[in-house]
Design a protein around this motif. Structure first.
Motif, PDB file in Angstrom:
ATOM      1  N   GLY A  25      50.471   7.782  79.252  1.00  0.00           N
ATOM      2  CA  GLY A  25      50.373   9.213  79.519  1.00  0.00           C
ATOM      3  C   GLY A  25      51.655   9.951  79.201  1.00  0.00           C
ATOM      4  O   GLY A  25      51.628  11.055  78.648  1.00  0.00           O
ATOM      5  N   GLY A  26      52.804   9.336  79.550  1.00  0.00           N
ATOM      6  CA  GLY A  26      54.081   9.962  79.251  1.00  0.00           C
ATOM      7  C   GLY A  26      54.307  10.121  77.761  1.00  0.00           C
ATOM      8  O   GLY A  26      54.751  11.178  77.287  1.00  0.00           O
ATOM      9  N   LEU A  31      53.575  14.423  86.100  1.00  0.00           N
ATOM     10  CA  LEU A  31      52.429  14.245  85.205  1.00  0.00           C
ATOM     11  C   LEU A  31      51.440  13.247  85.808  1.00  0.00           C
ATOM     12  O   LEU A  31      51.646  12.035  85.727  1.00  0.00           O
ATOM     13  CB  LEU A  31      52.909  13.741  83.845  1.00  0.00           C
ATOM     14  CG  LEU A  31      51.820  13.473  82.794  1.00  0.00           C
ATOM     15  CD1 LEU A  31      51.153  14.780  82.379  1.00  0.00           C
ATOM     16  CD2 LEU A  31      52.411  12.767  81.577  1.00  0.00           C
ATOM     17  N   PRO A  32      50.348  13.716  86.412  1.00  0.00           N
ATOM     18  CA  PRO A  32      49.300  12.784  86.833  1.00  0.00           C
ATOM     19  C   PRO A  32      48.574  12.243  85.592  1.00  0.00           C
ATOM     20  O   PRO A  32      48.190  13.018  84.723  1.00  0.00           O
ATOM     21  CB  PRO A  32      48.355  13.649  87.679  1.00  0.00           C
ATOM     22  CG  PRO A  32      49.101  14.926  87.939  1.00  0.00           C
ATOM     23  CD  PRO A  32      50.021  15.105  86.779  1.00  0.00           C
ATOM     24  N   VAL A  33      48.413  10.939  85.527  1.00  0.00           N
ATOM     25  CA  VAL A  33      47.701  10.337  84.402  1.00  0.00           C
ATOM     26  C   VAL A  33      46.399   9.740  84.930  1.00  0.00           C
ATOM     27  O   VAL A  33      46.413   8.813  85.749  1.00  0.00           O
ATOM     28  CB  VAL A  33      48.542   9.254  83.698  1.00  0.00           C
ATOM     29  CG1 VAL A  33      47.807   8.753  82.452  1.00  0.00           C
ATOM     30  CG2 VAL A  33      49.920   9.799  83.324  1.00  0.00           C
ATOM     31  N   VAL A  45      65.428  14.456  86.478  1.00  0.00           N
ATOM     32  CA  VAL A  45      64.764  13.992  85.264  1.00  0.00           C
ATOM     33  C   VAL A  45      63.787  15.060  84.788  1.00  0.00           C
ATOM     34  O   VAL A  45      63.399  15.967  85.527  1.00  0.00           O
ATOM     35  CB  VAL A  45      64.029  12.654  85.496  1.00  0.00           C
ATOM     36  CG1 VAL A  45      65.028  11.563  85.888  1.00  0.00           C
ATOM     37  CG2 VAL A  45      62.953  12.801  86.564  1.00  0.00           C
ATOM     38  N   SER A  46      63.383  14.920  83.522  1.00  0.00           N
ATOM     39  CA  SER A  46      62.487  15.909  82.932  1.00  0.00           C
ATOM     40  C   SER A  46      61.050  15.728  83.383  1.00  0.00           C
ATOM     41  O   SER A  46      60.331  16.702  83.630  1.00  0.00           O
ATOM     42  CB  SER A  46      62.549  15.816  81.403  1.00  0.00           C
ATOM     43  OG  SER A  46      63.857  16.048  80.929  1.00  0.00           O
ATOM     44  N   LEU A  47      60.618  14.470  83.488  1.00  0.00           N
ATOM     45  CA  LEU A  47      59.195  14.185  83.685  1.00  0.00           C
ATOM     46  C   LEU A  47      59.033  12.920  84.518  1.00  0.00           C
ATOM     47  O   LEU A  47      59.741  11.930  84.292  1.00  0.00           O
ATOM     48  CB  LEU A  47      58.518  14.002  82.321  1.00  0.00           C
ATOM     49  CG  LEU A  47      56.997  13.865  82.271  1.00  0.00           C
ATOM     50  CD1 LEU A  47      56.330  15.193  82.611  1.00  0.00           C
ATOM     51  CD2 LEU A  47      56.561  13.408  80.873  1.00  0.00           C
ATOM     52  N   VAL A  48      58.120  12.953  85.474  1.00  0.00           N
ATOM     53  CA  VAL A  48      57.715  11.768  86.214  1.00  0.00           C
ATOM     54  C   VAL A  48      56.243  11.547  85.935  1.00  0.00           C
ATOM     55  O   VAL A  48      55.403  12.395  86.255  1.00  0.00           O
ATOM     56  CB  VAL A  48      57.952  11.900  87.728  1.00  0.00           C
ATOM     57  CG1 VAL A  48      57.522  10.628  88.451  1.00  0.00           C
ATOM     58  CG2 VAL A  48      59.415  12.196  88.024  1.00  0.00           C
ATOM     59  N   SER A  49      55.920  10.412  85.328  1.00  0.00           N
ATOM     60  CA  SER A  49      54.543  10.107  84.939  1.00  0.00           C
ATOM     61  C   SER A  49      53.960   9.076  85.898  1.00  0.00           C
ATOM     62  O   SER A  49      54.554   8.013  86.112  1.00  0.00           O
ATOM     63  CB  SER A  49      54.524   9.572  83.498  1.00  0.00           C
ATOM     64  OG  SER A  49      53.210   9.307  83.074  1.00  0.00           O
TER      65      SER A  49
END
Length: 263
Positions: free
Chosen positions: A201-202, A132-134, A102-106
């Protein structure tokens, strides 16, 4: 056993301590949702919830101080290397086996352990996925998450070796509840506000990349697939959801503009 927690980890520790006959004192922020404290308090003798409200000392600092006393122990999830190790060893393989590349894990972040473990797994396996840490905007509150100031104060795990401040997204309370609420319409599980924070956040990060002309850098095989990590149920926060959603007429919208809620 002394441990600072705002919920899920404390619940797990309490169950283990109860089974082993170990006395457990969980130090939780005074504003912790009643549903969370009740779920632990009903475990009975030997399991104690202590609500902490001293502005001069965080719950994490108190747990470390009291855990260092004779006859006490503090596992310290905020400094214990086993935290990210467990996420890398158990969560990450399951997540990527189910979701693929996947592209991004938020991830809404409280200890940074989940983000660190996922990032370590990605680095070791040469995956193109970004983590991505939110975190919370200062003076905001979402159960299970922290603002940057508290992360820098409480967390002793070396998260700075894996993430820069540019890698982090910030979110706020009200959109987190609204976005989690709207997710109930399409997801098989009704997840809690930390999922809404990860969702927020995502959305914010994708919008930023789009405005900066960097959206194509997120594409893998022409697509941008995003995983939002949800670590809690809505049930302990039902009264909070009622307050946050019913006061906003947008909760009645059939097709809300989710990006408008996030930004």
């Amino acid at each position: 056993m002394k441990e600072a927690t705002s919920g899920n980890t404390g619940h797990g520790i309490a169950k283990i301590c109860k089974a082993l006959g170990i006395r457990c004192q969980l130090i939780m922020p005074a504003g912790t949702a009643r549903g969370k404290t009740n779920a632990i308090s009903v475990m009975g003798a030997g399991i104690e919830v202590v609500l902490h409200s001293d502005p001069g000392e965080t719950p994490v600092e108190r747990a470390r101080r009291e855990g260092a006393q004779e006859g006490c122990c503090n596992l310290d999830q905020y400094a214990n290397w086993r935290n990210p190790w467990a996420q890398k060893t158990y969560l990450a393989p399951q997540l990527f086996a189910a979701a693929g590349t996947v592209s991004l894990v938020s991830v809404a972040s409280g200890t940074m352990g989940t983000c660190m473990g996922l990032k370590q797994y990605i680095n070791e396996h040469g995956l193109p996925t970004r983590v991505l840490p939110v975190l919370l905007t200062e003076h905001q509150e979402v159960p299970g998450a922290r603002p940057l100031s508290k992360v820098q104060q409480d967390i002793k795990l070396p998260w700075q070796k894996l993430f820069t401040l540019d890698d982090i997204e910030l979110g706020t309370r009200h959109p987190s509840f609204l976005l989690a609420y709207y997710s109930w319409r399409v997801l098989p599980q009704m997840l809690g506000p930390s999922f809404g924070l990860a969702f927020q956040g995502g959305l914010r990060r994708i919008q930023k990349e789009k405005l900066a002309g960097r959206l194509d850098a997120l594409r893998i095989d022409g697509k941008i697939d995003v995983v939002l990590v949800g670590a809690d149920s809505y049930l302990p926060y039902l009264d909070l959801f009622l307050g946050e959603t019913q006061s906003d007429e947008r909760h009645t919208y059939e097709n809300p503009d989710l990006l408008a809620l996030a930004v």
